[in-house]
Write a protein that holds these residues in place. Structure first.
Motif, PDB file in Angstrom:
ATOM      1  N   ARG A  86     -60.029  13.678 -28.227  1.00  0.00           N
ATOM      2  CA  ARG A  86     -61.484  13.896 -28.072  1.00  0.00           C
ATOM      3  C   ARG A  86     -61.778  15.407 -28.045  1.00  0.00           C
ATOM      4  NH1 ARG A  86     -66.184  11.680 -25.140  1.00  0.00           N
ATOM      5  NH2 ARG A  86     -67.313  13.465 -24.318  1.00  0.00           N
ATOM      6  N   ASP A  87     -61.015  16.139 -27.232  1.00  0.00           N
ATOM      7  CA  ASP A  87     -61.241  17.583 -27.101  1.00  0.00           C
ATOM      8  C   ASP A  87     -61.022  18.298 -28.434  1.00  0.00           C
ATOM      9  OD1 ASP A  87     -61.894  17.341 -24.435  1.00  0.00           O
ATOM     10  OD2 ASP A  87     -59.957  18.044 -23.676  1.00  0.00           O
ATOM     11  N   LEU A  90     -64.035  17.927 -30.496  1.00  0.00           N
ATOM     12  CA  LEU A  90     -65.100  18.796 -29.975  1.00  0.00           C
ATOM     13  C   LEU A  90     -64.839  20.253 -30.368  1.00  0.00           C
ATOM     14  CD1 LEU A  90     -65.640  17.235 -26.428  1.00  0.00           C
ATOM     15  CD2 LEU A  90     -67.257  17.210 -28.335  1.00  0.00           C
ATOM     16  N   LYS A  93     -65.765  20.826 -34.169  1.00  0.00           N
ATOM     17  CA  LYS A  93     -67.210  20.614 -34.427  1.00  0.00           C
ATOM     18  C   LYS A  93     -67.470  20.093 -35.841  1.00  0.00           C
ATOM     19  CE  LYS A  93     -68.995  24.359 -31.497  1.00  0.00           C
ATOM     20  NZ  LYS A  93     -68.650  25.727 -31.843  1.00  0.00           N
ATOM     21  N   PRO A  95     -68.442  16.817 -38.078  1.00  0.00           N
ATOM     22  CA  PRO A  95     -68.991  15.479 -37.824  1.00  0.00           C
ATOM     23  C   PRO A  95     -67.969  14.393 -38.161  1.00  0.00           C
ATOM     24  CG  PRO A  95     -70.095  16.514 -39.707  1.00  0.00           C
ATOM     25  CD  PRO A  95     -69.187  17.553 -39.112  1.00  0.00           C
ATOM     26  N   GLU A  98     -66.235   7.128 -36.167  1.00  0.00           N
ATOM     27  CA  GLU A  98     -65.159   6.363 -35.516  1.00  0.00           C
ATOM     28  C   GLU A  98     -65.113   4.976 -36.167  1.00  0.00           C
ATOM     29  OE1 GLU A  98     -66.112   5.660 -31.413  1.00  0.00           O
ATOM     30  OE2 GLU A  98     -64.351   4.394 -31.066  1.00  0.00           O
ATOM     31  N   PHE A 116     -64.521   8.233 -27.699  1.00  0.00           N
ATOM     32  CA  PHE A 116     -65.026   8.880 -28.917  1.00  0.00           C
ATOM     33  C   PHE A 116     -66.474   8.521 -29.269  1.00  0.00           C
ATOM     34  CE2 PHE A 116     -60.497   8.805 -28.961  1.00  0.00           C
ATOM     35  CZ  PHE A 116     -60.156  10.060 -29.415  1.00  0.00           C
ATOM     36  N   SER A 117     -66.902   7.335 -28.867  1.00  0.00           N
ATOM     37  CA  SER A 117     -68.194   6.824 -29.357  1.00  0.00           C
ATOM     38  C   SER A 117     -69.363   7.744 -29.031  1.00  0.00           C
ATOM     39  CB  SER A 117     -68.468   5.436 -28.786  1.00  0.00           C
ATOM     40  OG  SER A 117     -67.457   4.564 -29.211  1.00  0.00           O
ATOM     41  N   ASP A 118     -69.320   8.393 -27.868  1.00  0.00           N
ATOM     42  CA  ASP A 118     -70.484   9.215 -27.473  1.00  0.00           C
ATOM     43  C   ASP A 118     -70.533  10.559 -28.208  1.00  0.00           C
ATOM     44  OD1 ASP A 118     -68.169   9.924 -25.896  1.00  0.00           O
ATOM     45  OD2 ASP A 118     -69.484  11.219 -24.727  1.00  0.00           O
ATOM     46  N   ILE A 119     -69.435  10.943 -28.870  1.00  0.00           N
ATOM     47  CA  ILE A 119     -69.457  12.215 -29.614  1.00  0.00           C
ATOM     48  C   ILE A 119     -69.358  11.995 -31.133  1.00  0.00           C
ATOM     49  CG2 ILE A 119     -68.643  13.658 -27.698  1.00  0.00           C
ATOM     50  CD1 ILE A 119     -65.815  13.586 -29.094  1.00  0.00           C
ATOM     51  N   ALA A 120     -69.153  10.728 -31.546  1.00  0.00           N
ATOM     52  CA  ALA A 120     -69.129  10.390 -32.983  1.00  0.00           C
ATOM     53  C   ALA A 120     -70.565  10.373 -33.507  1.00  0.00           C
ATOM     54  CB  ALA A 120     -68.494   9.016 -33.185  1.00  0.00           C
TER      55      ALA A 120
END
Ligand code: DQA
Length: 148
Positions: A86-87, A90, A93, A95, A98, A116-120
């Motif tokens: 995940r990191d 991030l 950066k 796009p 998932e 992952f879902s909240d940052i995908a």
């Protein structure tokens, strides 16, 4: 447009692994499908699989120097555990979509949490190998240059 397709642990066993859940397609079948569709839409693909968390992180880091504009990732079992992957996403950066072959919402409670879902940009789950193609198409539609 340049897109990296990353597959996590045990996905090299597709075709032999819990066929009732993941279906009969092998990872090579998925790669062929993805390459065919990418070719039709002018997307340049790098396809990668590893069973090792650190190798997946290194591959994500390499995306910056390689000018990758989008990532399709099936983190497999790491979906539910890997703060480090995940990191890495991030950090770069870039796009990403998932993807899960199986419908994780229908499965064990420990699979209900994704790191992952909240940052995908979005998550595709339960559509089998087609999910990878849809992920590609979404990246192309949202981030591809109009001239391509
Ligand atoms: C998976 C779902 C995960 O829960 C599992 O650990 C996998 C594959 C899928 O594609 O359905 O290895 O990501």
């Amino acid at each position: 447009m340049k897109v990296m397709v990353i597959n996590g642990p045990n996905l090299n066993m597709l075709g032999r692994r819990e066929v009732g859940i993941y279906g009969g397609a092998t990872l090579d079948d998925i790669e062929s499908l993805v390459r065919r569709r990418a070719g039709q839409t002018g997307i340049d693909i790098e396809f990668f699989q590893s069973n090792k968390e650190g190798e997946i992180i290194d591959k994500i880091h390499s995306a910056v120097n390689n000018k990758v504009e989008g990532i399709v990732i099936n983190p497999a079992g790491y979906t539910h555990t890997s703060v480090a992957i995940r990191d890495a996403l991030l950090c770069v950066k870039i796009p990403f979509v998932e993807v899960h072959i199986s419908n994780v919402a229908k499965r064990d409670s420990f699979r209900q949490k994704s790191l992952f879902s909240d940052i995908a940009i979005g998550t595709i789950s339960g559509l089998g190998p087609v999910g990878y193609v849809l992920g590609l198409e979404a990246l192309k539609e949202l981030y591809g240059k109009a001239t391509e």
